[in-house]
Each structure stands twice: as structure tokens, then as C-alpha cells.
Design a protein around this motif. Sequence first.
Motif, PDB file in Angstrom:
ATOM      1  N   SER A   1      32.760  53.025  34.872  1.00  0.00           N
ATOM      2  CA  SER A   1      33.863  51.940  35.643  1.00  0.00           C
ATOM      3  C   SER A   1      33.759  50.517  34.935  1.00  0.00           C
ATOM      4  O   SER A   1      32.538  50.012  34.750  1.00  0.00           O
ATOM      5  CB  SER A   1      33.399  51.859  37.174  1.00  0.00           C
ATOM      6  N   PRO A   2      34.945  49.829  34.690  1.00  0.00           N
ATOM      7  CA  PRO A   2      34.842  48.454  34.228  1.00  0.00           C
ATOM      8  C   PRO A   2      34.330  47.476  35.412  1.00  0.00           C
ATOM      9  O   PRO A   2      34.416  46.110  35.428  1.00  0.00           O
ATOM     10  CB  PRO A   2      36.322  48.145  33.676  1.00  0.00           C
ATOM     11  N   VAL A   3      34.346  47.894  36.737  1.00  0.00           N
ATOM     12  CA  VAL A   3      33.826  47.239  37.820  1.00  0.00           C
ATOM     13  C   VAL A   3      32.358  47.308  38.151  1.00  0.00           C
ATOM     14  O   VAL A   3      31.841  48.227  38.196  1.00  0.00           O
ATOM     15  CB  VAL A   3      34.612  47.356  39.197  1.00  0.00           C
ATOM     16  N   ALA A   4      31.781  45.973  38.183  1.00  0.00           N
ATOM     17  CA  ALA A   4      30.260  46.004  38.607  1.00  0.00           C
ATOM     18  C   ALA A   4      29.652  46.842  39.484  1.00  0.00           C
ATOM     19  O   ALA A   4      28.798  47.327  39.489  1.00  0.00           O
ATOM     20  CB  ALA A   4      29.745  44.646  38.177  1.00  0.00           C
ATOM     21  N   ASN A   5      30.301  46.492  40.740  1.00  0.00           N
ATOM     22  CA  ASN A   5      29.959  47.192  41.870  1.00  0.00           C
ATOM     23  C   ASN A   5      31.206  47.809  42.590  1.00  0.00           C
ATOM     24  O   ASN A   5      31.831  47.205  43.697  1.00  0.00           O
ATOM     25  CB  ASN A   5      29.501  46.010  42.878  1.00  0.00           C
ATOM     26  N   PRO A   6      31.785  48.978  42.134  1.00  0.00           N
ATOM     27  CA  PRO A   6      32.945  49.470  42.708  1.00  0.00           C
ATOM     28  C   PRO A   6      32.643  49.839  44.241  1.00  0.00           C
ATOM     29  O   PRO A   6      31.724  50.002  44.818  1.00  0.00           O
ATOM     30  CB  PRO A   6      32.971  50.849  41.946  1.00  0.00           C
ATOM     31  N   ILE A   7      33.834  50.176  44.753  1.00  0.00           N
ATOM     32  CA  ILE A   7      34.128  50.371  46.251  1.00  0.00           C
ATOM     33  C   ILE A   7      33.198  51.473  46.898  1.00  0.00           C
ATOM     34  O   ILE A   7      32.513  51.395  47.798  1.00  0.00           O
ATOM     35  CB  ILE A   7      35.235  50.094  46.737  1.00  0.00           C
ATOM     36  N   TRP A   8      33.184  52.464  45.994  1.00  0.00           N
ATOM     37  CA  TRP A   8      32.484  53.579  46.520  1.00  0.00           C
ATOM     38  C   TRP A   8      30.867  53.696  46.499  1.00  0.00           C
ATOM     39  O   TRP A   8      30.258  54.229  47.199  1.00  0.00           O
ATOM     40  CB  TRP A   8      32.742  55.044  45.782  1.00  0.00           C
ATOM     41  N   GLN A   9      30.443  52.472  46.014  1.00  0.00           N
ATOM     42  CA  GLN A   9      28.981  52.059  46.048  1.00  0.00           C
ATOM     43  C   GLN A   9      28.667  51.470  47.137  1.00  0.00           C
ATOM     44  O   GLN A   9      27.482  51.077  47.510  1.00  0.00           O
ATOM     45  CB  GLN A   9      28.393  51.706  44.664  1.00  0.00           C
ATOM     46  N   LYS A  10      29.919  50.805  47.833  1.00  0.00           N
ATOM     47  CA  LYS A  10      29.560  49.840  48.983  1.00  0.00           C
ATOM     48  C   LYS A  10      30.049  50.739  50.399  1.00  0.00           C
ATOM     49  O   LYS A  10      29.311  50.439  51.236  1.00  0.00           O
ATOM     50  CB  LYS A  10      30.446  48.671  48.986  1.00  0.00           C
TER      51      LYS A  10
END
Length: 395
Positions: free
Chosen positions: A122-131
Motif C-alpha cells: 500500500s502507498p499509504v503509511a497507515n491504511p484504514i484497515w489497520q485502524k
Amino acid sequence: MSKAVALPGVQPMLLKWARETAHLTVEDVALSFKKQPEDIAAWEAGNAGPTYAQLEKLAYELYKRPLASFFLPAPPPEKAPEADFRALPDADLRQLQRSTVLLIRKARAYQSSLDELFAGRSPVANPIWQKVALDPARPIGPQAQAVRAALAVPDVGALGWGGGDGDAALKTWRKAIEAAGVFVFKDTFKQKEISGFCLEHPELPVVMINNSTTKTRQIFSLLHELAHILLGRQAISTFSDEPLGRLPPGEQKIERFCNRVAAEVLVPRVDFVAFTSGLGGGVEDWPIERFAMIAERYRVSREVILRMFRDADRVSQDFYEARKAEWDGQKAGKSKGGGDHYNTKGVYISERLMSEVLMRYGRRQIDVAEAADFMGVKAKHIDEFENRYLAGLAA
């Protein structure tokens, strides 16, 4: 005049596989070629075969497959929609139209492009499914609040949501969801009852929603598919609740949960109760304009508001179904003119995918053919896409 000769080397089983995976019947193909069904069946049985020109039509027009795939020793591994999606009954999945199957295949191609572009990460450091991890066994309110907080969208009623048509709101939700790591695509679904679908991936999940309806309905579809992704499930969804009754109880529960999460994210219950409690009277006696006024506040469809009242037991199921049927029959007016190809395609493609491809193309890290493949467009259009993208950045 010489007789057309069947092309040697074509594998009959590949002809049948390509037709079945495109959800076409022998009769459909025969009609396209102005032949008898028995002629197409003979191709698939190996008793006859298509000419080169006929094979090109099969490959590029009907089945949307590379010509070389018909010379393989066996069909390549590929999941059918029936194996991938659980949010529709099996009978409905088997009846998916060819156009929908091709859109699913297009979305998979986009996901493959993303996998290559971002090396599977993922190009996102902290994607939503990790939150946020949704759980149907837990109360919906706090989970929906967590989704809304993770997306960092404006408060209900804020000026940033734009007008009541939902256009600015859809852009806001889409931008927030892409910033959270989910790639959002749109297309005009010929199978009108399909609202959208999602493809699960541990790093690069994809959502595709139906662009051929109102912006407010697209917003709900987008949030519904996001809920599926946060459950770690692939799904294909319809506008109608009717197919839900044919699903196994466990699948019905998931679909209703995703509907309720989407509704709660869009229309936070605490705000909804506070806003509607002072309107007075029985809800079933309200004029239609009042539902429209409430829907405009939250930039959702009237149906979402009606569902909120039904779930709160403020309207009956019969009232809900009657009003929904009435509103479903009020089709949105179509815009005039053919539109702009580049604007349309730019809306359909994930903004993050397009910006990454055009950035790499601008730096000459990829060539025009590669850029076109990644974006699913013709190579001759890439420079114009780049010009418009750069103009948008400068605006």
C-alpha cells in the motif's frame, strides 16, 4: 471465391471456457455471427473451427480475451464471480450479464496494475484497515464513528460538503477513502441493478461503483463497499434489498450490517435524532419535501433517510417499501450531450493510480505504452491526460 479456412491450433475447450466466463450462451454467439447455434457448438466440440477473422471477433469483441489465449493447452487459472462474491445468491451470480463480468475483469486488471506499480505494498503509511476492523457482533455506532474519524471528513452540515446534489460530497468521500488506502474506480454499469463491487487485497483493495445513478446513491454504494473491505470480504451489491432474502442467514446478516454501517457513517445517529426530533408529527404523514430536506443535510438519498426511520421503528416496513418503490421509479434526468472523453475517463480511474502513472511517465520512468496499459486507455491519449492532470495541479 475461396472458401474460408478454419484456423489450426485453436483449442475447442478454450472457446467454450471463454464463452462461459463471459456469461454468454451459444445462442448469443450464434446471433452475433448470424449463424446457427449448432455451428458454434461444433467449434467448441472440435468438429469445426472459426477462421482467423472470426477468432478475432470472438477474442476482441465478444470475450475480451487476448488472441493467444485460445492456443493455450488449458484454460488459465482464474476465479469466477461465483467463487469470489458472497453478497449475492448463487443464482444471481450465474445470471450476471456479460458487461458486469467484463467490469469485474477490468477491476482485476487495475488491481494487477496497482500491484506492479506499488510492488504489492500500500502507498499509504497507515491504511484504514489497520485502524478499523469491523465486527458484526459489536454495536454499530462506535464502529461507524471510528470509520468516520479515520477518514477525517468534515462534520455534518459543514460547508465543505457542497450542494444538495451530492457532487461535492461524493468527491469528498472518494478522496478521503483513497487517502485511506482504498482505490476507487467508477464505470457506467449496463446491468443497472448492480450498485458496485469490491475486490479484497491485503494491501491494495479496489472498489468500483456504478456511475449511472445519482451522486447520493453512489455515496452510499461507496460506503457499503468500504464496509465489506473492512470486514476483509469481497462483494458485489445491488440497489434492491430483494436478493438479500435468498441469501443464507449468515450472509444476510453481513449485508444488513454493511448497510447499517454505511448509513451510520453518513448519517450519525446522535445528530440524526437531534435534528429530526423537533420536526413533529408522525413520520409517515410527512410530505415528501421533508425527507428531501433531511437528505440534503447529510448529502444522502431519501432512501437512506427512510431506512434510518425504519430501523428506528418510526415507519413501518410496508411504508418503507412503498416509498422506496415510488422513489426508485423517479429516474434522474440524463445530462445532454456526449460529454468529454478525458473528463469521463478521469472520473472513472482511481485518482491515486492516475497520478502515480502520470508522475512516472512525466519523469520518463515508464514509456507511453506502459502508462496506457496501467491506466487502461489508448497510448495516443496519454499526453492529453498528462496535460490536463498538470493543469489541474496548477489551478
